[in-house]
Design an enzyme around this catalytic site. Structure first.
Site, PDB file in Angstrom:
ATOM      1  N   GLU A   1       0.829  -1.206   0.000  1.00  0.00           N
ATOM      2  CA  GLU A   1       0.000   0.000   0.000  1.00  0.00           C
ATOM      3  C   GLU A   1       0.871   1.267   0.000  1.00  0.00           C
ATOM      4  O   GLU A   1       0.665   2.207   0.769  1.00  0.00           O
ATOM      5  CB  GLU A   1      -0.964  -0.007   1.195  1.00  0.00           C
ATOM      6  CG  GLU A   1      -2.024  -1.076   1.072  1.00  0.00           C
ATOM      7  CD  GLU A   1      -3.150  -0.943   2.086  1.00  0.00           C
ATOM      8  OE1 GLU A   1      -4.292  -1.262   1.735  1.00  0.00           O
ATOM      9  OE2 GLU A   1      -2.878  -0.523   3.227  1.00  0.00           O
TER      10      GLU A   1
ATOM     11  N   GLU B   1      -6.440  -7.763  -0.622  1.00  0.00           N
ATOM     12  CA  GLU B   1      -6.929  -7.765   0.747  1.00  0.00           C
ATOM     13  C   GLU B   1      -8.435  -7.528   0.724  1.00  0.00           C
ATOM     14  O   GLU B   1      -8.890  -6.387   0.616  1.00  0.00           O
ATOM     15  CB  GLU B   1      -6.245  -6.695   1.601  1.00  0.00           C
ATOM     16  CG  GLU B   1      -4.787  -6.974   1.896  1.00  0.00           C
ATOM     17  CD  GLU B   1      -4.201  -5.976   2.888  1.00  0.00           C
ATOM     18  OE1 GLU B   1      -4.989  -5.264   3.555  1.00  0.00           O
ATOM     19  OE2 GLU B   1      -2.962  -5.904   2.993  1.00  0.00           O
TER      20      GLU B   1
END
Length: 580
Positions: free
Chosen positions: A158, A234
């Protein structure tokens, strides 16, 4: 050996379209003797892949060390994934977030002021390359094209939420390839245009992280990843808890419907988490977005398998959804029997303030050092004061909690979460002692890597205090205190207690802690993690493999006070209220 590649619209396994149905299972949050059980339960839910992060700071607590013993044996974990007939995804960071202490970055990285983490900074890159070479040396022979289970390796984590440095990302790709990684590489970002642009890299497959509105989020992802398979790396099916907050859960029906909507698009998925496990020891992280909030010990995450590895209603719901898109093995997962319930008295207290030298090593300092300089998570700071009182004791910032004593009497607490900076001492003369605790390093955002301890100067009235004696507490040695110490009256302040109990077999236990104050617990020398009466978590999970058939020893380090010195083991977990 198999060939795994990225096609125009699909992952290709030996030339045929392959949908990744993965679940997150962190080897470092589960006892090694339980890995096979959790992996098999993933297979029975219909998954074909296991994903894991790799925590740099756990493997390398000091520079030059790369520990792979016990719960850190990544190679053994991946081989067990393969033995179950499943594939694997490895996400080595170097930053992982994961509600893990410091987001996985070692504290020693920040010892030199100004080091530029998560960017193209030469000092940081040298350390990162050392780390990745160690990790990828394990992963390289376990890639699918070499007969192993690993399909994908992730680059950073991320990154678009943190920075915008393509040279740094390119460096990570080069190091990864030079280390012999030949399977496809991926990045992951939240499905936001700015984050996907900053966190991605051409030639590396972009994936997303989200838990709802799949079609919309995948369209955003497709705008940045114009060809190749779509994947939610995710799929958030639950959430984590922090001390003082509620226990987070998500609707089973809504989570299952969101998973169905995602799979209906044809995308691949990694369920985060399939099984969360536990932040054993002092591994839990924290968040600070204006208010510091440390994460609890349990990483149950309201996942399909609970903290103890038992199926929840979400397990059956997800399995039913997956069965609409893939063949699912016959379900054979049985509910667990209740854990043993009993209680034993805590006894033989040893008080920290009575003789700190038993607990660690003393050192002298002109000004108060940080906990980082002491390489400690808990320390006793002592100095003598002599001014007219009462008087204010102040610090610039407490990271994260300090118990204040004057001549052995408790004065109060300085708490980071409350933004405490000042406490009044009733007198200005005598022995001033502060027990300073690191409650977990921030794992997300700009405060990653900040030093822990008393951020000074430390002042008594207008004057800075000096001439400190500091005892760095060796927490690993707490279970052995009784080997060389006589017990004493518990008095006040941090106190270690112990108890013995018998077990018929090595089975999971749950230790109830809400009658105590705040501290740590060990069984047979294994640190279960932190407890705190403020909740929400009210039990500590005790993995069966650390229990011995016969005699066992419980040790408790209570930082505040134990009103009822009794250890209670209960039939199941209690993670706290859903609302406050």
């Amino acid at each position: 050996m198999s060939d795994f590649a990225i096609g125009e619209s699909d992952f290709l396994l030996d030339g045929e379209p392959f949908r990744i149905l993965s679940g997150a299972l962190h080897y470092f949050r589960v006892h090694p003797q339980s890995w096979a059980d959790r992996i098999e339960k993933a297979r029975l839910m219909g998954l074909n892949t296991i994903e894991t992060y790799v925590p740099w700071n756990a493997h390398s607590p000091v520079r030059g060390v790369f520990d792979t013993a016990g719960m850190l044996d990544l190679g053994s974990f991946l081989r067990q994934v393969a033995e179950a007939g499943m594939y694997a995804i490895v996400r080595p960071g170097p930053y992982i977030c994961a509600e893990w202490d410091n987001g996985g970055l070692p504290a020693w990285l920040f010892a030199e002021p100004g080091v530029g983490v998560r960017r193209y900074d030469k000092k940081f890159l040298v350390a990162v390359e050392e780390y990745l070479q160690q990790v990828l040396r394990i992963v390289r022979p376990l890639q699918v094209d070499q007969g192993g289970p690993v399909l994908l390796v992730q680059v950073e984590n991320e990154y678009g939420a943190f920075g915008d440095d393509p040279e740094y990302l390119k460096f990570l790709v080069e190091v990864t390839r030079q280390a012999g990684i030949t399977v496809p590489l991926v990045t992951v970002d939240q499905p936001n245009d700015a984050m996907l642009a900053a966190g991605g890299l051409d030639g590396v497959l972009r994936t997303g992280s989200f838990g709802s509105r799949s079609a919309e989020r995948l369209r955003t992802l497709r705008a940045h990843q114009t060809s190749g398979p779509l994947m939610c790396m995710e799929f958030w099916d639950g959430w984590f808890d922090h001390w003082g907050g509620p226990h987070h859960t998500t609707s089973v029906a809504e989570a299952a419907a969101e998973l169905d909507a995602l799979l209906a698009t044809g995308a691949s998925v990694n369920v985060y988490m399939f099984h969360g496990g536990t932040n054993f020891g002092l591994t839990s992280g924290a968040n600070d977005k204006g208010v510091y909030r440390p994460t609890v010990t349990s990483y149950d995450y309201d996942a399909p398998l609970d903290e103890a590895g038992n199926p929840t209603p979400k397990y059956d719901a997800f399995r039913e959804v997956i069965s609409r898109y893939a063949e699912v093995p016959p379900a054979t997962v049985r509910p667990a029997a209740p854990a043993p319930a009993f209680e034993v008295p805590l006894g033989e207290p040893i008080r920290l303030l009575a003789n700190p030298g038993r607990w660690g090593d003393w050192s002298d300092h002109e000004t108060a050092p940080s906990l980082d300089e002491l390489a400690a998570r808990l320390a006793l700071f002592r100095t003598e004061i002599d001014v007219d009182g009462p008087v204010a004791l102040s610090v610039t910032e407490v990271r994260d909690r300090a118990l204040v004593f004057l001549n052995g009497d408790p004065v109060g607490v300085l708490d980071r979460e409350q933004h405490d900076q000042t406490i009044f001492l009733p007198r200005g003369r005598g022995r001033l002692e502060l027990v300073v605790e690191d409650q977990g390093r921030v794992n997300y955002g700009p405060r990653i890597g900040e030093p822990k301890g008393l951020i000074g100067p430390i002042r008594l009235g207008p004057e800075a205090l000096s001439d400190w004696s500091v005892c760095a507490i060796d927490l690993d040695a707490v279970p052995g205190l009784w080997d060389s110490a006589d017990t004493a009256d518990p008095g006040v302040g941090p106190t270690a207690w112990r108890a013995s109990f018998s077990a018929a077999e090595a089975t999971d236990h749950f230790l109830r802690t809400d009658a105590w104050g705040k501290g740590l617990a060990w069984i047979n020398g294994f640190c279960l993690g932190r407890y705190w009466r403020r909740g929400p978590q009210q039990t500590l999970f005790v993995p069966g493999p650390i229990i011995r058939a016969g005699s066992n020893e419980l040790v408790v380090l209570e930082l505040n006070a134990v009103s009822d010195p009794t250890a209670r083991f209960v039939p199941g977990p209690s993670l706290g209220p859903l609302e406050l």
